[in-house]
Design an enzyme around this catalytic site. Structure first.
Site, mmCIF file in Angstrom:
data_model
loop_
_atom_site.group_PDB
_atom_site.id
_atom_site.type_symbol
_atom_site.label_atom_id
_atom_site.label_comp_id
_atom_site.label_asym_id
_atom_site.label_seq_id
_atom_site.Cartn_x
_atom_site.Cartn_y
_atom_site.Cartn_z
ATOM 1 N N ASP A 58 -8.223 -2.880 19.879
ATOM 2 C CA ASP A 58 -7.739 -4.257 19.726
ATOM 3 C C ASP A 58 -7.557 -4.925 21.089
ATOM 4 O O ASP A 58 -7.510 -4.262 22.126
ATOM 5 C CB ASP A 58 -6.417 -4.284 18.940
ATOM 6 C CG ASP A 58 -5.297 -3.501 19.609
ATOM 7 O OD1 ASP A 58 -5.557 -2.431 20.179
ATOM 8 O OD2 ASP A 58 -4.142 -3.980 19.579
ATOM 9 N N GLU A 75 -1.766 -3.192 20.936
ATOM 10 C CA GLU A 75 -1.132 -4.311 21.648
ATOM 11 C C GLU A 75 0.204 -4.747 21.038
ATOM 12 O O GLU A 75 0.997 -5.414 21.692
ATOM 13 C CB GLU A 75 -2.095 -5.502 21.757
ATOM 14 C CG GLU A 75 -3.325 -5.237 22.644
ATOM 15 C CD GLU A 75 -3.000 -5.186 24.134
ATOM 16 O OE1 GLU A 75 -1.820 -5.318 24.488
ATOM 17 O OE2 GLU A 75 -3.930 -4.991 24.936
HETATM 18 ZN ZN LIG Z 1 -4.433 -2.096 27.020
#
Ligand SMILES: [Zn+2]
Length: 375
Positions: A74, A138
């Site tokens: 991601d 994230e």
């Molecule tokens: Zn990273």
């Protein structure tokens, strides 16, 4: 099969929009899985939610545990500022390859996969290599946490986290614990504050108390001091009412030896006189390997020609999936953070990666795999 060009593979990965939220890593994970499977890796997909796909690809597995390389699929959103480059087309300019995730960290994944594919025929018989490519890093390391919590990780003898370090090997990072702290009051008309109880005034005392908070631990020899920062504040609905609720969020960065559950209790005890409630909202453990570890010494030796001399023991400022994976692999596993991206370009507008660095990463990763497997 021949190994793919790591620059071309990075560009292919950039074309998948894996901005988190919502992430939607499945298509990109399947692309990587298909490549690895065709080179003889055993591939398993694990979804912590629909289309939130991590994959584990392993080759070899005889005698000692394999070496693990990890990266997250991601990326963060593009941000409010306008990009001067297409964020998904893999535009290049000289040595620079642009795109969201170019640095953090599709180049790291591409270098890992390219090195593994190149060596695959030699890795079948020895301890081998396991690649853990995760979704959802994230926002709270969701993919890695799921793999660890569900006991989906088998074993590994060392971990390379290919996050952006410009190929400098870092031996760890601080932990991160975020808290939401709330005070409650009683509302009243702003012209008669004596009839109410002001939640913002209570919060001011809470913030004053936090300002004097001391972590009950010595500074870490490499990481330094743990820190605490009040990051957001919210309270009150209108100027002519006594506010009955106020809320802050607090970002702590911790060093090994600080237990986050214990920290939450300490904060709650400190703030109890102000009737504030404390709730932990994000929790990522610290990661650290002693610089005297034999494998770390070997990593330093391999990296030295690429970073202008023998590396010094340093830790990096951001946190990674490494801590959850280390837990999932049973705890006592040395880990290093080492990848081609530029740390200062992570999460930036017009993010780019040096293509030369990507090639150097492949050389470093291939050497680490070879040494581990004596291939
Ligand atoms: Zn990273």
């Amino acid at each position: 099969m021949s190994a793919p060009d790591p620059r071309a593979l990075t560009r292919e990965l950039l074309a998948y929009n894996t901005i988190n939220p919502p992430g939607m890593e499945r298509a990109c994970a399947q692309k990587l899985g298909a490549l690895l499977e065709s080179a003889g890796f055993r591939v398993a997909y694990h979804e912590f939610a629909d289309e939130r796909t991590s994959l584990i690809a392993t080759i070899g597995g005889a005698d000692k545990p394999p070496i693990c390389f990890t990266g997250h699929i991601d990326t963060v959103p593009l941000g409010a500022a306008r990009w001067s480059r297409d964020a998904f087309a893999g535009e290049t300019d000289g040595d620079r390859l642009y795109g969201r995730g170019a640095t953090d960290m599709k180049s790291g994944i591409a270098a890992t996969v390219a090195a593994a594919l190149d060596l695959a025929p030699h890795l079948r018989r020895g301890p081998g290599v396991t690649l853990v490519l995760t979704a959802g890093e994230e926002i709270g390391c969701e993919g890695a946490r799921y793999l660890a919590d569900q006991r989906l990780l088998d074993r590994a003898g060392a971990i390379v986290v290919a996050e952006p370090t410009a190929n400098y090997p870092y031996i760890g990072h601080k932990g991160l614990a975020w808290f939401e702290i709330e005070t409650l009051g009683v509302t009243a008309h702003g012209s008669m504050p004596e009839l109410g109880e002001n939640a913002i005034v209570k919060m001011a005392k809470v913030i004053g108390a936090l300002d004097g908070f001391h972590f009950p631990i010595e500074a870490h020899p490499v990481m330094g001091e743990p820190t605490l920062n009040v990051g957001t504040i919210r309270g009150g609905l209108n100027t002519n009412s006594v506010p009955d609720e106020a809320c802050i969020t607090v970002d702590t960065r911790t060093v090994p030896g600080i237990d986050h559950g214990h920290l939450e209790k300490s904060l709650a005890a400190l703030l109890a006189p102000h009737a504030a409630s404390v709730r932990k909202i994000v929790d990522c453990a610290s990661l650290y390997t002693d610089p005297g570890d034999a494998w770390i010494a070997e990593v330093f030796e391999v990296c030295a020609p690429f970073v202008g001399g023998r590396p010094e023991p340093r830790t990096i400022t951001f946190s990674t999936d490494g801590a959850d994976l280390k837990r999932g692999f049973g705890g006592a596993v040395p880990a290093v953070i080492l990848g081609p991206g530029e740390p200062k370009l992570a999460h930036q507008t017009d993010e780019w990666c040096s293509m030369n660095r990507i090639e150097e990463s492949v050389d470093i990763f291939r050497e680490l795999m070879k040494r581990w497997c004596r291939a």
